[in-house]
Design a protein around this motif. Sequence first.
Motif, PDB file in Angstrom:
ATOM      1  N   GLY A 256      -6.955 -68.415  61.175  1.00  0.00           N
ATOM      2  CA  GLY A 256      -7.655 -67.212  60.748  1.00  0.00           C
ATOM      3  C   GLY A 256      -7.022 -66.498  59.580  1.00  0.00           C
ATOM      4  O   GLY A 256      -7.378 -65.352  59.262  1.00  0.00           O
ATOM      5  N   LEU A 257      -6.086 -67.159  58.888  1.00  0.00           N
ATOM      6  CA  LEU A 257      -5.406 -66.506  57.775  1.00  0.00           C
ATOM      7  C   LEU A 257      -6.267 -66.428  56.523  1.00  0.00           C
ATOM      8  O   LEU A 257      -5.909 -65.729  55.572  1.00  0.00           O
ATOM      9  N   ASP A 258      -7.385 -67.121  56.526  1.00  0.00           N
ATOM     10  CA  ASP A 258      -8.295 -67.036  55.381  1.00  0.00           C
ATOM     11  C   ASP A 258      -9.113 -65.754  55.406  1.00  0.00           C
ATOM     12  O   ASP A 258      -9.900 -65.500  54.485  1.00  0.00           O
ATOM     13  N   ARG A 259      -8.926 -64.910  56.415  1.00  0.00           N
ATOM     14  CA  ARG A 259      -9.660 -63.644  56.500  1.00  0.00           C
ATOM     15  C   ARG A 259      -8.772 -62.508  57.019  1.00  0.00           C
ATOM     16  O   ARG A 259      -9.262 -61.542  57.616  1.00  0.00           O
ATOM     17  N   GLY A 260      -7.471 -62.627  56.793  1.00  0.00           N
ATOM     18  CA  GLY A 260      -6.531 -61.635  57.305  1.00  0.00           C
ATOM     19  C   GLY A 260      -5.957 -60.744  56.218  1.00  0.00           C
ATOM     20  O   GLY A 260      -6.585 -60.466  55.194  1.00  0.00           O
ATOM     21  N   TRP A 261      -4.723 -60.291  56.444  1.00  0.00           N
ATOM     22  CA  TRP A 261      -4.056 -59.380  55.514  1.00  0.00           C
ATOM     23  C   TRP A 261      -3.833 -60.028  54.151  1.00  0.00           C
ATOM     24  O   TRP A 261      -4.087 -59.409  53.111  1.00  0.00           O
TER      25      TRP A 261
ATOM     26  N   LEU B 119      -0.731 -50.447  46.128  1.00  0.00           N
ATOM     27  CA  LEU B 119      -2.120 -50.644  46.547  1.00  0.00           C
ATOM     28  C   LEU B 119      -3.087 -49.924  45.611  1.00  0.00           C
ATOM     29  O   LEU B 119      -4.207 -50.419  45.367  1.00  0.00           O
ATOM     30  N   ASP B 120      -2.693 -48.782  45.070  1.00  0.00           N
ATOM     31  CA  ASP B 120      -3.523 -48.120  44.064  1.00  0.00           C
ATOM     32  C   ASP B 120      -3.656 -49.001  42.823  1.00  0.00           C
ATOM     33  O   ASP B 120      -4.733 -49.092  42.213  1.00  0.00           O
ATOM     34  N   HIS B 121      -2.557 -49.641  42.453  1.00  0.00           N
ATOM     35  CA  HIS B 121      -2.577 -50.574  41.313  1.00  0.00           C
ATOM     36  C   HIS B 121      -3.500 -51.753  41.625  1.00  0.00           C
ATOM     37  O   HIS B 121      -4.293 -52.184  40.776  1.00  0.00           O
TER      38      HIS B 121
ATOM     39  N   ARG C  31      -8.713 -53.676  55.478  1.00  0.00           N
ATOM     40  CA  ARG C  31      -7.330 -53.715  55.926  1.00  0.00           C
ATOM     41  C   ARG C  31      -6.402 -52.989  54.947  1.00  0.00           C
ATOM     42  O   ARG C  31      -5.503 -52.258  55.357  1.00  0.00           O
ATOM     43  N   THR C  32      -6.574 -53.249  53.658  1.00  0.00           N
ATOM     44  CA  THR C  32      -5.672 -52.627  52.682  1.00  0.00           C
ATOM     45  C   THR C  32      -5.884 -51.120  52.603  1.00  0.00           C
ATOM     46  O   THR C  32      -4.940 -50.378  52.319  1.00  0.00           O
ATOM     47  N   ARG C  33      -7.102 -50.649  52.858  1.00  0.00           N
ATOM     48  CA  ARG C  33      -7.307 -49.190  52.939  1.00  0.00           C
ATOM     49  C   ARG C  33      -6.529 -48.603  54.113  1.00  0.00           C
ATOM     50  O   ARG C  33      -5.904 -47.551  54.003  1.00  0.00           O
ATOM     51  N   ALA C  34      -6.579 -49.306  55.248  1.00  0.00           N
ATOM     52  CA  ALA C  34      -5.840 -48.840  56.419  1.00  0.00           C
ATOM     53  C   ALA C  34      -4.338 -48.881  56.162  1.00  0.00           C
ATOM     54  O   ALA C  34      -3.595 -47.979  56.573  1.00  0.00           O
ATOM     55  N   LEU C  35      -3.879 -49.926  55.460  1.00  0.00           N
ATOM     56  CA  LEU C  35      -2.461 -50.030  55.136  1.00  0.00           C
ATOM     57  C   LEU C  35      -2.024 -48.895  54.230  1.00  0.00           C
ATOM     58  O   LEU C  35      -0.920 -48.348  54.387  1.00  0.00           O
TER      59      LEU C  35
ATOM     60  N   GLN D  35       3.840 -47.427  57.266  1.00  0.00           N
ATOM     61  CA  GLN D  35       4.886 -47.684  58.249  1.00  0.00           C
ATOM     62  C   GLN D  35       4.331 -48.285  59.530  1.00  0.00           C
ATOM     63  O   GLN D  35       4.974 -49.125  60.159  1.00  0.00           O
ATOM     64  N   GLY D  36       3.130 -47.881  59.901  1.00  0.00           N
ATOM     65  CA  GLY D  36       2.544 -48.395  61.130  1.00  0.00           C
ATOM     66  C   GLY D  36       2.005 -49.814  60.997  1.00  0.00           C
ATOM     67  O   GLY D  36       2.003 -50.573  61.985  1.00  0.00           O
ATOM     68  N   LEU D  37       1.563 -50.202  59.785  1.00  0.00           N
ATOM     69  CA  LEU D  37       0.882 -51.480  59.623  1.00  0.00           C
ATOM     70  C   LEU D  37       1.687 -52.542  58.889  1.00  0.00           C
ATOM     71  O   LEU D  37       1.325 -53.726  58.932  1.00  0.00           O
TER      72      LEU D  37
END
Length: 332
Positions: A58-63, A109-111, A122-126, A131-133
């Motif tokens: 499932g790494l083709d749809r993960g972080w 992430l802004d860059h 996911r990246t929005r949540a990160l 620190q949590g993710l």
Amino acid sequence: MVALAELAFSTDDLARVRFAVSPLWEVAPSFRLLRSGAAHPVHRTWADQVRPRLIAAGLDRGWLHELIPPGGGYVPDFLNPAPTGPAPAPAAEREAIRAAPADRVRQDLDHLARHQGALGRRTRALRNDPQGLLPKVTEEIETYWELALAPYWARIRAVLDTDVLHRARTAAEHGTGHLLDTLHPSLSWDGDVLRMARRKQPLTRTTAGTGLLLIPSVFTGTGLRTRTTPPDPPQLAYQARGVGSLWQARPVARADALSAVLGRSRTLLLASLENPASTTRLAHRTGLSPAGVSQHLTALRDAGLVSAHRAGRSVLYARTGAAETLLRAASA
């Protein structure tokens, strides 16, 4: 757009030029290659073996799918922490990612959002909770490492170490300036300045930190990859010498000589591990029983000649660097 960037070197900067072999610097370009689905002229053998594992896990749809955009472009700098030594362990580099400052993660992430147009779920949540993710991100990187890179690391590491030895000899015989001048076609050395052609962003000591960290890579390709995150030294990842022969088969020409030491079955297993494989696959390759294969693999692993790596429900076995050395010596 900056066509030419110039990085000045003081005496102290020259004294701080060093090499590092970095497992994590192979993650992003190798993942990008797998994600592309392309039949790479050099890495096709590796990709054909690893891509099904990537999808099954499932790494083709993960972080990593959201953090590493396809087709090139910016990869967040916090994924490539500056190696603190000549060859940091994967676990130490993952810990450096886990400890990345929240502001650093958000800035990167802004860059990334500016390059991609927007962040994924996911990246929005990160971005909202670094620190949590970040532990979740590093867990996925560890999974990717185990199924895609760790089983092949002895072979990859040999190419990287050989490149470093060659470059170090160049520096010893001709000087650091000559080393930098011949490292890559886009680089040129002039007195106390390193010029980099075709760079989109300026490169100065204000933006880059002191010294220079050179990182050979087998998956980077023909371009240069850079990281400039003060106070870390600027990092340049370049294609290592010898990549073209990385996946070529290496037959054991004198298996009889090694059999006299290890025994026929264990020598046969080592020779069959040209590519990492499970116990079942090795039984098919060698004609040995699965129970016999398992027993011999345990002995080879205890002797430091074989390593084991979890890939989903399977365990892949691979030759270690010590085994590669032993086979080369037997074939000489």
